[in-house]
Write an enzyme that holds these catalytic residues in place. Structure first.
Site, short mmCIF file in Angstrom:
data_model
loop_
_atom_site.label_atom_id
_atom_site.label_comp_id
_atom_site.label_asym_id
_atom_site.label_seq_id
_atom_site.Cartn_x
_atom_site.Cartn_y
_atom_site.Cartn_z
N ASP A 13 69.19 -2.67 -45.73
CA ASP A 13 68.06 -2.45 -46.66
C ASP A 13 67.61 -0.99 -46.68
O ASP A 13 66.42 -0.69 -46.83
CB ASP A 13 66.86 -3.36 -46.30
CG ASP A 13 67.29 -4.79 -46.14
OD1 ASP A 13 68.05 -5.27 -47.00
OD2 ASP A 13 66.91 -5.43 -45.14
N ALA A 15 68.29 1.07 -48.98
CA ALA A 15 68.39 1.50 -50.38
C ALA A 15 69.74 2.16 -50.66
O ALA A 15 69.82 3.12 -51.43
CB ALA A 15 67.21 2.42 -50.77
N LYS A 16 70.78 1.62 -50.06
CA LYS A 16 72.14 2.12 -50.31
C LYS A 16 72.53 1.96 -51.77
O LYS A 16 73.27 2.77 -52.31
CB LYS A 16 73.16 1.36 -49.46
CG LYS A 16 73.01 1.56 -47.97
CD LYS A 16 74.00 0.72 -47.20
CE LYS A 16 73.77 -0.76 -47.29
NZ LYS A 16 72.54 -1.26 -46.67
N GLY A 40 72.15 -7.80 -50.68
CA GLY A 40 71.53 -7.77 -52.00
C GLY A 40 71.27 -6.32 -52.35
O GLY A 40 70.40 -5.70 -51.78
N HIS A 41 72.06 -5.79 -53.25
CA HIS A 41 71.91 -4.38 -53.61
C HIS A 41 71.14 -4.28 -54.93
O HIS A 41 71.57 -4.82 -55.94
CB HIS A 41 73.27 -3.70 -53.72
CG HIS A 41 73.93 -3.54 -52.39
ND1 HIS A 41 75.18 -3.03 -52.20
CD2 HIS A 41 73.46 -3.82 -51.15
CE1 HIS A 41 75.46 -3.00 -50.91
NE2 HIS A 41 74.43 -3.48 -50.25
N THR A 42 70.02 -3.60 -54.86
CA THR A 42 69.18 -3.48 -56.05
C THR A 42 69.43 -2.13 -56.70
O THR A 42 69.36 -1.10 -56.04
CB THR A 42 67.69 -3.58 -55.66
OG1 THR A 42 67.54 -4.75 -54.87
CG2 THR A 42 66.80 -3.66 -56.87
N GLN A 226 74.87 -4.23 -45.49
CA GLN A 226 74.11 -4.33 -44.24
C GLN A 226 73.90 -2.91 -43.66
O GLN A 226 73.85 -1.96 -44.41
CB GLN A 226 74.81 -5.25 -43.24
CG GLN A 226 74.74 -6.73 -43.61
CD GLN A 226 75.81 -7.16 -44.60
OE1 GLN A 226 76.96 -6.80 -44.45
NE2 GLN A 226 75.43 -7.93 -45.58
N THR A 303 66.77 -13.12 -49.45
CA THR A 303 66.04 -14.29 -48.94
C THR A 303 64.54 -14.24 -49.23
O THR A 303 63.85 -15.24 -49.01
CB THR A 303 66.22 -14.38 -47.41
OG1 THR A 303 65.71 -13.17 -46.83
CG2 THR A 303 67.67 -14.57 -47.02
N GLY A 304 64.02 -13.10 -49.64
CA GLY A 304 62.58 -12.97 -49.90
C GLY A 304 61.74 -12.88 -48.64
O GLY A 304 60.51 -12.79 -48.70
N ARG A 305 62.39 -12.87 -47.47
CA ARG A 305 61.61 -12.82 -46.22
C ARG A 305 60.90 -11.47 -46.08
O ARG A 305 61.48 -10.44 -46.43
CB ARG A 305 62.55 -12.97 -45.01
CG ARG A 305 63.12 -14.35 -44.84
CD ARG A 305 64.04 -14.42 -43.63
NE ARG A 305 65.27 -13.69 -43.81
CZ ARG A 305 66.22 -13.56 -42.89
NH1 ARG A 305 66.05 -14.09 -41.70
NH2 ARG A 305 67.32 -12.89 -43.14
N ARG A 307 60.06 -8.12 -44.47
CA ARG A 307 60.81 -7.34 -43.48
C ARG A 307 59.86 -6.81 -42.42
O ARG A 307 58.72 -6.44 -42.73
CB ARG A 307 61.52 -6.17 -44.16
CG ARG A 307 62.56 -6.65 -45.15
CD ARG A 307 63.27 -5.48 -45.81
NE ARG A 307 64.19 -5.95 -46.83
CZ ARG A 307 64.36 -5.40 -48.03
NH1 ARG A 307 63.68 -4.32 -48.37
NH2 ARG A 307 65.21 -5.91 -48.89
N ASP A 335 58.67 8.50 -50.34
CA ASP A 335 57.38 8.34 -51.02
C ASP A 335 56.52 7.24 -50.40
O ASP A 335 55.30 7.30 -50.48
CB ASP A 335 57.61 8.02 -52.51
CG ASP A 335 58.54 6.84 -52.69
OD1 ASP A 335 59.67 6.90 -52.16
OD2 ASP A 335 58.14 5.84 -53.32
N GLY A 417 61.65 7.54 -55.03
CA GLY A 417 61.30 6.43 -55.91
C GLY A 417 62.57 5.72 -56.33
O GLY A 417 63.67 6.22 -56.10
P1 IMP Z 1 74.01 -13.09 -41.47
O1 IMP Z 1 74.68 -11.88 -42.00
O2 IMP Z 1 73.48 -14.01 -42.56
O3 IMP Z 1 74.84 -13.84 -40.46
O4 IMP Z 1 72.68 -12.63 -40.68
C1 IMP Z 1 72.74 -11.94 -39.44
C2 IMP Z 1 71.62 -10.91 -39.34
O5 IMP Z 1 71.90 -9.84 -40.25
C3 IMP Z 1 70.24 -11.44 -39.72
O6 IMP Z 1 69.28 -10.80 -38.90
C4 IMP Z 1 70.08 -11.00 -41.15
O7 IMP Z 1 68.73 -10.87 -41.52
C5 IMP Z 1 70.80 -9.66 -41.11
N1 IMP Z 1 71.35 -9.26 -42.43
C6 IMP Z 1 72.45 -9.72 -43.02
N2 IMP Z 1 72.66 -9.12 -44.20
C7 IMP Z 1 71.67 -8.25 -44.35
C8 IMP Z 1 71.34 -7.30 -45.37
O8 IMP Z 1 72.03 -7.14 -46.38
N3 IMP Z 1 70.22 -6.56 -45.15
C9 IMP Z 1 69.48 -6.69 -44.02
N4 IMP Z 1 69.74 -7.55 -43.06
C10 IMP Z 1 70.83 -8.33 -43.21
#
Ligand code: IMP
Length: 443
Positions: A13, A15-16, A40-42, A226, A303-305, A307, A335, A417
């Site tokens: 996350d 911002a790649k 999830g790349h935005t 990741q 996942t919407g969790r 961070r 920013d 930004g």
């Molecule tokens: P998994 O890749 O679903 O097995 O998750 C393993 C760990 O990597 C968890 O803590 C996830 O939240 C984290 N994770 C997996 N993909 C991403 C990502 O794209 N961004 C941030 N964390 C990630």
């Protein structure tokens, strides 16, 4: 320098997606080589925001070829949805997206396995996986006996194979769940045959494609997913993902020797975030952390969790920059910090009364370290309209200089930004891919 890679240096996350988008237009091929629908790349272009899980961001540039390479674990259903969503907005993948026939396929049993294990393992902290079946699919890849690669979907005897795996997996999952779990192999076969037919125009031997391309000096961008601290071997194990998400994984995932990767961008968010479990020495479990979360909209793309947020940790970033062979840094989301009076940078750890300047190899030690902070003044004004380094407030420049000094790498660009134009390029590390296309490149 035709081979460029972009690696996140924290826990993902960073911002790649924005950086890859900025660089994609200078390249002929963009390659995604690891992970799967967990990413999830935005990418924001004007009024449009695109969220891509499997498809490289290069798809937004006409004339760029996009590869989903061998190291990816592919959820065909999610991928087809992505293809459809792009098409509905006028972005067509036909003839521009190629998927490795060697990539492993995520099946319903992987999703179920992820969920059951995540629920069942109650000793200690949960990994907090994304529940996209990533770990189970990689586990089957390494285990081999129950793995299915994309190319297998086009072979005879697929039905028998899927029915057989579903039967064995049903028994395993029933044991884990403590109740009967029935996987209908015939139904799964029909579903996946359908996906295979729709994906057929995109499937090819991407290893051969990329090996030809590198030998023709094509300009190729390797898009990391990741972050390096989630690398299964070199990250904060076991709180990691299932693949080599640091720079050392590019070659294996893409199927291209490391000698063809000439420049590596390390992407660093101006602070730290983490989703899921695991130690996070600079975490701010307070109002400041909440302020950063809100200003940075730090909620998971997939996942919407919410961070977890904290101060920048240059002990960690120095480690991952070295591990990933980083040449230059891209500092993102500067920013977000504009509201703060002062900023802290974690420049060392203390463990059992000793100062540590390297990143510990064992997660138990990382859990016990105390961050040693350097405090620098904040700039207390919005910087999202700033377009040159000189126009940044002095305090912001100082912050960037300290990051560069501690990590030991020059900064090539700073993002202020989400828009493409909210980017400041620095002279000494600028991307510099301006050379014309090689006439021999046929990609
Ligand atoms: P998994 O890749 O679903 O097995 O998750 C393993 C760990 O990597 C968890 O803590 C996830 O939240 C984290 N994770 C997996 N993909 C991403 C990502 O794209 N961004 C941030 N964390 C990630």
């Amino acid at each position: 320098m035709p081979g460029t890679s972009v690696i996140g240096l924290q826990w993902g996350d960073e911002a790649k997606g924005k950086l890859v988008d900025l660089l994609a237009g200078e390249h002929q091929i963009v390659v995604r080589y690891l992970g799967g629908a967990n990413a999830g790349h935005t990418v924001r272009v004007g009024a449009s925001t695109y969220t891509l899980h499997h498809i490289p961001s290069g798809i937004l540039y006409e004339g760029v070829q996009n590869i989903i390479a061998t190291g990816v674990v592919l959820n065909p259903k999610t991928l087809l949805e992505e293809i459809r969503q792009l098409a509905s907005r006028g972005v067509h993948c036909e003839g521009r997206l190629w998927i490795s026939d060697r990539a492993h396929v995520v099946f319903p049993w992987h999703l179920e396995e992820d969920r059951l294990i995540n629920e069942a393992m109650v000793v200690g902290e949960k990994l907090g996986v994304t529940l996209r079946g990533i770990g189970p699919c990689y586990r089957d890849k390494v285990g081999r006996t129950m793995a299915v690669r994309l190319g297998d979907l086009y072979r005879p005897a697929l039905r028998e194979r899927i029915v057989e795996i579903a039967r064995v997996k049903s028994r395993m999952l029933s044991g884990w769940a403590g109740r009967p779990v029935e996987l209908d192999g015939d139904r799964i076969y029909e579903e996946y045959r359908g996906y295979a037919e729709q994906l057929a125009p995109f499937v090819r031997d991407t290893n051969a494609f990329l090996l030809d391309a590198v030998e023709q000096d094509c300009r190729i961008l390797y898009e990391g997913a990741q972050g390096a601290l989630l690398d299964v071997d070199h990250g904060t194990f076991p709180f990691v993902t299932g693949s080599n998400s640091s720079g050392v994984g590019v070659s294996a995932g893409a199927g291209v020797p490391a000698r063809w990767i000439h420049k590596t961008y390390g992407v660093v968010k101006a602070y730290s975030t983490r989703v899921g479990g695991g130690p996070f020495p600079t975490e701010l479990e307070n109002e400041l952390g909440q302020l950063i979360r809100e200003r940075g909209r730090e909620y998971g793309t997939t996942t919407g969790r919410p961070r977890r947020c904290g101060w920048l940790d240059v002990v960690a970033v120095r480690y991952t920059a070295r591990l990933s062979g980083v040449d230059v840094l891209a500092v993102m989301m500067l920013d977000v910090l504009s509201a703060l009076d002062e900023l802290k940078i974690c420049v060392a750890y203390e463990l059992d009364g000793r100062r540590l300047e390297h990143f510990p190899s064992h997660v138990d030690d990382l859990r016990r370290v105390q961050p040693v902070y350097e405090t620098v003044p904040g700039w207390r004004c919005e910087i999202s309209d700033v377009r040159s380094y000189e126009a940044l407030p002095l305090e912001a420049r100082r912050y960037l200089e300290r990051i560069s000094q501690w990590v030991g790498r020059p900064i090539a660009l700073v993002s202020v930004g989400p828009e493409r134009n909210q980017t400041i390029f620095l002279e000494n590390g600028q991307s510099g891919h301006a050379q014309p296309a090689s006439s021999r490149c046929t990609a």
